[in-house]
Design a protein around this motif. Sequence first.
Motif, PDB file in Angstrom:
ATOM      1  N   MET A   1       0.897  -1.223   0.706  1.00 17.02           N
ATOM      2  CA  MET A   1      -0.232   0.290   0.172  1.00 17.02           C
ATOM      3  C   MET A   1       0.865   1.091   0.391  1.00 17.02           C
ATOM      4  O   MET A   1       1.646   1.462   0.196  1.00 17.02           O
ATOM      5  CB  MET A   1      -0.959   0.044   1.194  1.00 17.02           C
ATOM      6  CG  MET A   1      -2.182  -0.971   1.302  1.00 17.02           C
ATOM      7  SD  MET A   1      -3.538  -0.391   2.810  1.00 17.02           S
ATOM      8  CE  MET A   1      -4.602  -2.574   2.059  1.00 17.02           C
ATOM      9  N   ARG A   2      -0.018   2.261  -0.528  1.00 20.37           N
ATOM     10  CA  ARG A   2       1.189   3.336  -0.246  1.00 20.37           C
ATOM     11  C   ARG A   2       0.985   4.071   0.379  1.00 20.37           C
ATOM     12  O   ARG A   2      -0.831   4.418   0.886  1.00 20.37           O
ATOM     13  CB  ARG A   2       0.714   3.858  -1.668  1.00 20.37           C
ATOM     14  CG  ARG A   2       0.884   5.565  -1.647  1.00 20.37           C
ATOM     15  CD  ARG A   2       1.446   6.905  -3.209  1.00 20.37           C
ATOM     16  NE  ARG A   2       1.427   7.948  -2.896  1.00 20.37           N
ATOM     17  CZ  ARG A   2       3.025   7.885  -3.726  1.00 20.37           C
ATOM     18  NH1 ARG A   2       3.465   7.354  -3.379  1.00 20.37           N
ATOM     19  NH2 ARG A   2       3.276   9.012  -2.815  1.00 20.37           N
ATOM     20  N   ASP A  81      -2.938   5.230   0.328  1.00 18.04           N
ATOM     21  CA  ASP A  81      -4.506   4.593   0.338  1.00 18.04           C
ATOM     22  C   ASP A  81      -4.425   4.629   2.043  1.00 18.04           C
ATOM     23  O   ASP A  81      -5.865   4.443   2.087  1.00 18.04           O
ATOM     24  CB  ASP A  81      -3.215   2.422  -0.125  1.00 18.04           C
ATOM     25  CG  ASP A  81      -3.377   2.430  -1.119  1.00 18.04           C
ATOM     26  OD1 ASP A  81      -4.229   2.681  -2.066  1.00 18.04           O
ATOM     27  OD2 ASP A  81      -2.439   2.368  -1.102  1.00 18.04           O
ATOM     28  N   ARG A 101      -7.736   6.505   1.455  1.00 16.46           N
ATOM     29  CA  ARG A 101      -9.105   4.862   0.677  1.00 16.46           C
ATOM     30  C   ARG A 101      -9.199   4.514   1.863  1.00 16.46           C
ATOM     31  O   ARG A 101     -10.848   4.690   1.450  1.00 16.46           O
ATOM     32  CB  ARG A 101      -8.742   4.668  -0.433  1.00 16.46           C
ATOM     33  CG  ARG A 101      -8.251   5.052  -2.050  1.00 16.46           C
ATOM     34  CD  ARG A 101      -7.695   4.106  -2.982  1.00 16.46           C
ATOM     35  NE  ARG A 101      -6.462   4.413  -3.247  1.00 16.46           N
ATOM     36  CZ  ARG A 101      -5.241   5.364  -3.483  1.00 16.46           C
ATOM     37  NH1 ARG A 101      -6.652   6.454  -4.323  1.00 16.46           N
ATOM     38  NH2 ARG A 101      -4.146   5.887  -3.707  1.00 16.46           N
ATOM     39  N   HIS A 102      -8.459   3.802   2.739  1.00 14.70           N
ATOM     40  CA  HIS A 102      -8.993   3.284   4.160  1.00 14.70           C
ATOM     41  C   HIS A 102      -8.696   3.880   4.886  1.00 14.70           C
ATOM     42  O   HIS A 102      -9.001   3.311   5.743  1.00 14.70           O
ATOM     43  CB  HIS A 102      -8.097   1.692   3.910  1.00 14.70           C
ATOM     44  CG  HIS A 102      -8.177   1.371   2.612  1.00 14.70           C
ATOM     45  ND1 HIS A 102      -9.250   0.847   2.287  1.00 14.70           N
ATOM     46  CD2 HIS A 102      -6.937   0.669   1.610  1.00 14.70           C
ATOM     47  CE1 HIS A 102      -9.092  -0.198   1.624  1.00 14.70           C
ATOM     48  NE2 HIS A 102      -7.886  -0.293   0.821  1.00 14.70           N
TER      49      HIS A 102
END
Length: 303
Positions: A1-2, A81, A101-102
Amino acid sequence: MRLAFMGSPDFSVPALRALVEAGHEVAAVYCQPPRPAGRGQRETPCPVHRAALEMGIEVRTPARVRRDAAEHEAFRALNLDAAVVAAYGLILPLPMLESPRHGCLNIHASLLPRWRGAAPIQAAILHGDAESGVTIMRMEEGLDTGPMLLREAVALPPRAATPWLHDTLSEMGARLILRALETLPEAVQQPEEGVTYAAKLTKADGALDWREPAESLDRRVRAMNPWPGAFFLHGGEVFRVLEAEPAPGDAAPGTILPGAALTVACGTGALRLLRLQRAGRSAMSAEALLRGFDFGPCLDTPC
């Protein structure tokens, strides 16, 4: 993940290292700005800052982020992310919390909802908790109120002190955040019962009041090690108590009980002082201190 990583003290470093070693892309590290430290009061970067530089990761040190629209936009531009937060030290505003995003995942050193706030490790020891642990939660605007992704407990040994629990939970947090990012478990709301708060510590939290029970003072010594440190005043001088243990005894609080050891009567029972430090001097055993210093019959408290 980024990812972005947001943390400042030693507690946070194992998690940062674990994320990098696991192959996650850490786009930026956020931490507290360098502060004056040491005798020369040089500007000194925090432990996370130093670790990030060693790993070649970009470091950002904004003094504040809550109302800084430019910082919000710069954070959004990282295209994350997720963000991992571990004892960062600044409150994140909604625009930053909602950018990844998360979301922003916090490594919190307690079994939420017990000990929300700034000093959960010390609070667990100070209040004699049987267990502590780490909660991975998705952050929201409230103080440590977000839903929980993972939780793991550890039993506290009878003589647990802050350095041991700090290191134990630091390594546990590093392990749990990797699992949380790998599995993205369903978030569960915190229960409404059992909420407690651990306020940010001040130097005054280390003061020993001999009118309290010996067991309470023993926990304070272990909880406040190494900062702010437990201490008492005598003759206008500060004496830090580095190590102590409960002992039998019955006298007015503050009375120094007869015998070779430095044992002080408390509200109930007594506290045997084992290692102390006078201001500007090296730490020493109570036995060594008593060879060159006479406290008299009692400490600076009615007795």
